[in-house]
Design a protein around this motif. Structure first.
Motif, PDB file in Angstrom:
ATOM      1  N   LEU A  46       0.829  -1.211   0.000  1.00 49.01           N
ATOM      2  CA  LEU A  46       0.000   0.000   0.000  1.00 49.01           C
ATOM      3  C   LEU A  46       0.861   1.257   0.000  1.00 49.01           C
ATOM      4  CD1 LEU A  46      -2.947  -0.966   2.367  1.00 49.01           C
ATOM      5  CD2 LEU A  46      -3.101  -0.320  -0.045  1.00 49.01           C
ATOM      6  N   VAL A  47       1.967   1.238   0.730  1.00 49.99           N
ATOM      7  CA  VAL A  47       2.880   2.382   0.747  1.00 49.99           C
ATOM      8  C   VAL A  47       3.452   2.598  -0.658  1.00 49.99           C
ATOM      9  CG1 VAL A  47       5.104   3.222   1.613  1.00 49.99           C
ATOM     10  CG2 VAL A  47       3.449   2.229   3.196  1.00 49.99           C
ATOM     11  N   LYS A  48       3.923   1.511  -1.279  1.00 46.96           N
ATOM     12  CA  LYS A  48       4.476   1.621  -2.637  1.00 46.96           C
ATOM     13  C   LYS A  48       3.418   2.097  -3.625  1.00 46.96           C
ATOM     14  CE  LYS A  48       8.038  -1.873  -2.031  1.00 46.96           C
ATOM     15  NZ  LYS A  48       8.532  -3.208  -2.397  1.00 46.96           N
ATOM     16  N   ASN A  49       2.208   1.555  -3.509  1.00 45.18           N
ATOM     17  CA  ASN A  49       1.143   1.952  -4.436  1.00 45.18           C
ATOM     18  C   ASN A  49       0.755   3.412  -4.255  1.00 45.18           C
ATOM     19  OD1 ASN A  49       1.046  -0.520  -5.666  1.00 45.18           O
ATOM     20  ND2 ASN A  49      -0.833  -1.185  -4.667  1.00 45.18           N
ATOM     21  N   SER A  50       0.789   3.896  -3.023  1.00 43.28           N
ATOM     22  CA  SER A  50       0.438   5.307  -2.812  1.00 43.28           C
ATOM     23  C   SER A  50       1.472   6.231  -3.447  1.00 43.28           C
ATOM     24  CB  SER A  50       0.277   5.609  -1.319  1.00 43.28           C
ATOM     25  OG  SER A  50       1.513   5.517  -0.649  1.00 43.28           O
ATOM     26  N   GLU A  51       2.714   5.757  -3.555  1.00 41.91           N
ATOM     27  CA  GLU A  51       3.752   6.540  -4.228  1.00 41.91           C
ATOM     28  C   GLU A  51       3.574   6.487  -5.747  1.00 41.91           C
ATOM     29  OE1 GLU A  51       7.331   4.771  -2.729  1.00 41.91           O
ATOM     30  OE2 GLU A  51       7.028   5.573  -0.715  1.00 41.91           O
ATOM     31  N   LYS A  52       3.209   5.311  -6.271  1.00 37.93           N
ATOM     32  CA  LYS A  52       3.026   5.155  -7.715  1.00 37.93           C
ATOM     33  C   LYS A  52       1.714   5.772  -8.195  1.00 37.93           C
ATOM     34  CE  LYS A  52       3.531   0.659  -8.311  1.00 37.93           C
ATOM     35  NZ  LYS A  52       3.884  -0.709  -8.785  1.00 37.93           N
ATOM     36  N   TYR A  53       0.728   5.824  -7.309  1.00 35.60           N
ATOM     37  CA  TYR A  53      -0.597   6.303  -7.680  1.00 35.60           C
ATOM     38  C   TYR A  53      -1.062   7.419  -6.746  1.00 35.60           C
ATOM     39  CZ  TYR A  53      -0.711   2.030 -10.452  1.00 35.60           C
ATOM     40  OH  TYR A  53      -0.431   1.040 -11.355  1.00 35.60           O
ATOM     41  N   PRO A  54      -0.411   8.599  -6.815  1.00 35.44           N
ATOM     42  CA  PRO A  54      -0.868   9.702  -5.970  1.00 35.44           C
ATOM     43  C   PRO A  54      -2.285  10.114  -6.363  1.00 35.44           C
ATOM     44  CG  PRO A  54       0.746  10.490  -7.566  1.00 35.44           C
ATOM     45  CD  PRO A  54       0.682   8.992  -7.695  1.00 35.44           C
ATOM     46  N   VAL A  55      -3.052  10.564  -5.390  1.00 33.33           N
ATOM     47  CA  VAL A  55      -4.455  10.892  -5.613  1.00 33.33           C
ATOM     48  C   VAL A  55      -4.620  11.896  -6.750  1.00 33.33           C
ATOM     49  CG1 VAL A  55      -6.518  11.919  -4.568  1.00 33.33           C
ATOM     50  CG2 VAL A  55      -5.094  10.353  -3.236  1.00 33.33           C
ATOM     51  N   ASN A  56      -3.790  12.922  -6.771  1.00 31.17           N
ATOM     52  CA  ASN A  56      -3.967  13.979  -7.781  1.00 31.17           C
ATOM     53  C   ASN A  56      -3.763  13.483  -9.210  1.00 31.17           C
ATOM     54  OD1 ASN A  56      -1.124  13.762  -7.150  1.00 31.17           O
ATOM     55  ND2 ASN A  56      -0.801  15.704  -8.217  1.00 31.17           N
ATOM     56  N   LEU A  57      -3.037  12.382  -9.405  1.00 29.81           N
ATOM     57  CA  LEU A  57      -2.820  11.838 -10.745  1.00 29.81           C
ATOM     58  C   LEU A  57      -3.669  10.605 -11.040  1.00 29.81           C
ATOM     59  CD1 LEU A  57       1.083  12.073 -10.954  1.00 29.81           C
ATOM     60  CD2 LEU A  57      -0.603  13.639 -11.941  1.00 29.81           C
ATOM     61  N   SER A  58      -4.222  10.027 -10.004  1.00 30.98           N
ATOM     62  CA  SER A  58      -4.874   8.734 -10.174  1.00 30.98           C
ATOM     63  C   SER A  58      -6.379   8.731  -9.936  1.00 30.98           C
ATOM     64  CB  SER A  58      -4.224   7.717  -9.227  1.00 30.98           C
ATOM     65  OG  SER A  58      -2.843   7.630  -9.470  1.00 30.98           O
ATOM     66  N   LYS A  59      -6.894   9.748  -9.303  1.00 30.68           N
ATOM     67  CA  LYS A  59      -8.314   9.758  -8.963  1.00 30.68           C
ATOM     68  C   LYS A  59      -9.177   9.672 -10.223  1.00 30.68           C
ATOM     69  CE  LYS A  59     -11.604  11.926  -5.915  1.00 30.68           C
ATOM     70  NZ  LYS A  59     -11.771  12.895  -4.846  1.00 30.68           N
ATOM     71  N   GLY A  60     -10.014   8.653 -10.281  1.00 27.94           N
ATOM     72  CA  GLY A  60     -10.905   8.464 -11.410  1.00 27.94           C
ATOM     73  C   GLY A  60     -10.220   7.995 -12.687  1.00 27.94           C
ATOM     74  N   ASN A  61      -8.959   7.606 -12.588  1.00 26.77           N
ATOM     75  CA  ASN A  61      -8.169   7.217 -13.748  1.00 26.77           C
ATOM     76  C   ASN A  61      -7.672   5.783 -13.537  1.00 26.77           C
ATOM     77  OD1 ASN A  61      -6.224   6.871 -15.725  1.00 26.77           O
ATOM     78  ND2 ASN A  61      -5.183   8.800 -15.323  1.00 26.77           N
ATOM     79  N   ALA A  62      -8.006   4.888 -14.454  1.00 23.89           N
ATOM     80  CA  ALA A  62      -7.632   3.482 -14.316  1.00 23.89           C
ATOM     81  C   ALA A  62      -6.328   3.129 -15.016  1.00 23.89           C
ATOM     82  CB  ALA A  62      -8.757   2.600 -14.854  1.00 23.89           C
ATOM     83  N   ARG A  63      -5.649   4.110 -15.558  1.00 25.40           N
ATOM     84  CA  ARG A  63      -4.386   3.823 -16.252  1.00 25.40           C
ATOM     85  C   ARG A  63      -3.303   3.403 -15.277  1.00 25.40           C
ATOM     86  NH1 ARG A  63      -4.269   8.900 -20.260  1.00 25.40           N
ATOM     87  NH2 ARG A  63      -5.763   8.104 -21.774  1.00 25.40           N
ATOM     88  N   LYS A  64      -2.458   2.497 -15.757  1.00 24.36           N
ATOM     89  CA  LYS A  64      -1.314   2.073 -14.970  1.00 24.36           C
ATOM     90  C   LYS A  64      -0.358   3.262 -14.812  1.00 24.36           C
ATOM     91  CE  LYS A  64       1.998  -1.638 -14.553  1.00 24.36           C
ATOM     92  NZ  LYS A  64       2.492  -2.899 -15.053  1.00 24.36           N
TER      93      LYS A  64
END
Length: 112
Positions: A88-106
């Motif tokens: 979860l820590v690693k994923n939060s770094e790879k998928y910050p909210v501002n870039l990932s919210k509502g976006n399913a892209r890797k």
């Protein structure tokens, strides 16, 4: 508690000899495929509202998946809760909210 029950179940049947990481990983993949098979040809709406027969099959496959995963973790002495927390820590770094919210892209395929 469940891991102890799974170990006891395997010991009673002399199945420990078969519970190698390779075999358990393969069994986990097979059971996951059986779960996928339940949903294979369903429309999105149908997958959101499975019938009673499907729910029973889903429950059985989810249990198989969980049991093989827990057995796998037990054999390799993996602390599942810690592994999840670390991921979860690693994923939060790879998928910050501002870039990932509502976006399913890797993470490596999004436009920043």
């Amino acid at each position: 508690k469940i891991q102890n029950q799974l170990e006891k179940f395997a010991i009673e049947r002399d199945w420990e000899q078969f519970h190698t990481p390779k075999n358990l990983a393969m069994a986990l993949s097979v059971e996951t495929s059986e779960l996928v098979e339940i949903f294979q040809w369903l429309k999105a709406e149908e997958s959101n509202n499975p019938n009673q027969k499907q729910i029973e099959a889903i429950n059985a496959e989810v249990a198989d998946i969980a049991m093989y995963l827990l057995r796998f973790c037990s054999i390799l002495e993996i602390d599942l809760e810690k592994a999840i927390e670390d991921k979860l820590v690693k994923n939060s770094e790879k998928y910050p909210v501002n870039l990932s919210k509502g976006n399913a892209r890797k993470y490596n395929q999004r436009e920043e």
